[in-house]
Design a protein around this motif. Structure first.
Motif, PDB file in Angstrom:
ATOM      1  N   GLY A 143      40.078  40.678  44.309  1.00 55.55           N
ATOM      2  CA  GLY A 143      40.773  39.512  44.329  1.00 55.55           C
ATOM      3  C   GLY A 143      41.116  39.348  46.220  1.00 55.55           C
ATOM      4  O   GLY A 143      40.581  40.054  46.951  1.00 55.55           O
ATOM      5  N   HIS A 144      42.248  38.551  46.241  1.00 54.92           N
ATOM      6  CA  HIS A 144      42.981  38.526  47.421  1.00 54.92           C
ATOM      7  C   HIS A 144      44.165  39.491  47.651  1.00 54.92           C
ATOM      8  O   HIS A 144      44.969  39.332  48.587  1.00 54.92           O
ATOM      9  CB  HIS A 144      43.416  36.866  47.563  1.00 54.92           C
ATOM     10  N   ARG A 145      44.115  40.594  46.714  1.00 55.68           N
ATOM     11  CA  ARG A 145      45.122  41.603  46.920  1.00 55.68           C
ATOM     12  C   ARG A 145      44.880  42.432  48.062  1.00 55.68           C
ATOM     13  O   ARG A 145      43.619  42.541  48.677  1.00 55.68           O
ATOM     14  CB  ARG A 145      45.393  42.412  45.869  1.00 55.68           C
ATOM     15  N   GLU A 146      46.145  42.953  48.822  1.00 56.21           N
ATOM     16  CA  GLU A 146      45.811  43.913  49.933  1.00 56.21           C
ATOM     17  C   GLU A 146      45.022  45.235  49.538  1.00 56.21           C
ATOM     18  O   GLU A 146      44.393  45.969  50.267  1.00 56.21           O
ATOM     19  CB  GLU A 146      46.960  44.231  50.569  1.00 56.21           C
ATOM     20  N   SER A 148      42.076  39.394  31.685  1.00 59.04           N
ATOM     21  CA  SER A 148      42.499  38.841  30.461  1.00 59.04           C
ATOM     22  C   SER A 148      43.372  37.507  30.631  1.00 59.04           C
ATOM     23  O   SER A 148      43.219  36.361  29.952  1.00 59.04           O
ATOM     24  CB  SER A 148      43.367  39.641  29.631  1.00 59.04           C
ATOM     25  N   ARG A 149      44.056  37.373  31.977  1.00 62.40           N
ATOM     26  CA  ARG A 149      44.797  36.189  32.091  1.00 62.40           C
ATOM     27  C   ARG A 149      43.954  35.093  32.467  1.00 62.40           C
ATOM     28  O   ARG A 149      44.391  33.601  32.280  1.00 62.40           O
ATOM     29  CB  ARG A 149      45.750  36.523  33.395  1.00 62.40           C
ATOM     30  N   LEU A 150      42.743  35.429  33.089  1.00 64.01           N
ATOM     31  CA  LEU A 150      42.059  34.202  33.815  1.00 64.01           C
ATOM     32  C   LEU A 150      40.810  33.928  32.931  1.00 64.01           C
ATOM     33  O   LEU A 150      40.210  32.746  33.057  1.00 64.01           O
ATOM     34  CB  LEU A 150      41.507  34.662  35.103  1.00 64.01           C
ATOM     35  N   LEU A 151      40.524  34.703  31.824  1.00 63.31           N
ATOM     36  CA  LEU A 151      39.285  34.223  31.096  1.00 63.31           C
ATOM     37  C   LEU A 151      39.739  33.955  29.635  1.00 63.31           C
ATOM     38  O   LEU A 151      40.552  34.714  28.942  1.00 63.31           O
ATOM     39  CB  LEU A 151      38.257  35.560  30.739  1.00 63.31           C
ATOM     40  N   SER A 157      43.206  35.561  42.200  1.00 64.52           N
ATOM     41  CA  SER A 157      43.633  36.400  43.413  1.00 64.52           C
ATOM     42  C   SER A 157      43.961  37.885  42.987  1.00 64.52           C
ATOM     43  O   SER A 157      44.140  38.563  43.806  1.00 64.52           O
ATOM     44  CB  SER A 157      44.782  35.873  44.076  1.00 64.52           C
ATOM     45  N   ASP A 158      44.092  38.227  41.800  1.00 61.00           N
ATOM     46  CA  ASP A 158      44.547  39.524  41.183  1.00 61.00           C
ATOM     47  C   ASP A 158      43.412  40.496  41.284  1.00 61.00           C
ATOM     48  O   ASP A 158      42.140  40.070  41.289  1.00 61.00           O
ATOM     49  CB  ASP A 158      45.533  39.606  39.954  1.00 61.00           C
TER      50      ASP A 158
END
Length: 226
Positions: free
Chosen positions: A15-18, A182-185, A215-216
Motif C-alpha cells: 500500500g502507501h505505507r512507509e 478484511s476492512r476493504l473487501l 493505503s494499508d
C-alpha cells in the motif's frame, strides 16, 4: 511421510505505507502432514513493528507445528518479550492436522480467519478484538466505527489469546488475513477470491483487490483442501 490435503499460498501488498509491517509464516511437517500458518499485523508504520510482526509469525508457526496454535501464540509472546523490541502486533495462527477432525485457530487483535464451506458459504471464524467490536456487541450500534475499530484490545503482548476450531471435513478453503484485506473487501469479494483454484493466485487476487482502494498493508494466506 503423511500426506496433507491442504495447498497453501500467500501474498502481500504494501500500500502507501512507509514499511510493510504485516508478516506471515508457513510451516510443514513431512512426517505428520501438519501445516501451521500465521499472519501478523505490526502496530505502527515502523521497522520495529515489521520486525515484531515477523518474529511473532515465525515463532508462532514453529511452536504451533509441534504443539497447538495457542502454544504458538504464547511462544510468540515470550519471544517478543525477551527481545529488545517494544513494538506489538495482532496475530492469527492456524493448525491443519490430517489426524485431527478440526482446524484449530488462535488469535488476538484484528487479524482474521475466514472459511469457505463445501456448500459454498463464507464463514467468519474470528471476531475482532477492538473497541469498535466491543461497542457493537453490547449496544444497538451496527456498521463501521472509524474512531474505535482500530483501537485494539488484545495483542501478541497483551491479554489472553482466544481459540476456536472448524470441522475440517466441511471446509473447502481457509483465509488468514490482516485488516488491510478484511476492512476493504466485503464478503462477496472474499468469497470470489477463495474460489480461485490456485491458493497463491487466490491470495494475490485478494491483496490486489484490497490494494485498489486501500493505503494499508494487506496480507492474505489461502489454503485449499484437495
Amino acid at each position: 511421510m503423511a500426506p496433507t490435503p491442504w495447498r497453501v499460498g500467500g501474498a502481500q501488498h504494501q500500500g502507501h505505507r512507509e514499511v510493510q509491517a504485516d508478516a506471515f509464516a508457513v510451516g510443514g511437517d513431512r512426517a505428520t502432514g501438519r501445516i501451521a500458518v500465521c499472519v501478523t499485523d505490526g502496530i505502527g508504520d515502523t521497522t520495529e513493528a515489521a520486525e515484531a510482526a515477523q518474529l511473532a509469525a515465525d515463532e508462532a508457526v514453529h511452536a504451533a507445528l509441534t504443539v497447538t496454535p495457542e502454544a504458538g501464540c504464547t511462544v510468540a509472546r515470550e519471544s517478543l518479550a525477551a527481545s529488545d523490541n517494544l513494538a506489538d502486533a495482532s496475530i492469527v495462527t492456524a493448525l491443519f492436522d490430517p489426524d485431527h477432525s478440526r482446524i484449530a485457530i488462535t488469535w488476538a487483535g484484528i487479524c482474521r480467519a475466514y472459511a469457505l464451506t463445501e456448500d459454498g458459504q463464507l464463514q467468519r471464524a474470528t471476531y475482532d478484538h477492538s473497541l469498535g467490536e466491543r461497542i457493537r456487541r453490547h449496544t444497538t450500534q451496527r456498521g463501521p466505527l472509524a474512531l474505535y475499530d482500530r483501537k485494539i484490545t488484545r495483542t501478541v503482548a497483551r491479554h489472553e489469546f482466544v481459540t476456536t476450531s472448524l470441522p475440517a471435513h466441511t471446509i473447502r478453503s481457509v483465509l488468514l488475513c490482516s485488516d488491510g484485506v478484511s476492512r476493504l473487501l466485503d464478503d462477496h469479494a472474499i468469497l470470489r477470491g477463495l474460489t480461485v483454484s490456485d491458493p497463491g493466485d487466490a491470495a494475490q487476487f485478494l491483496v490486489a483487490s484490497a490494494g485498489i482502494n486501500g493505503s494499508d498493508n494487506a496480507t492474505a494466506v489461502v489454503l485449499h483442501q484437495s
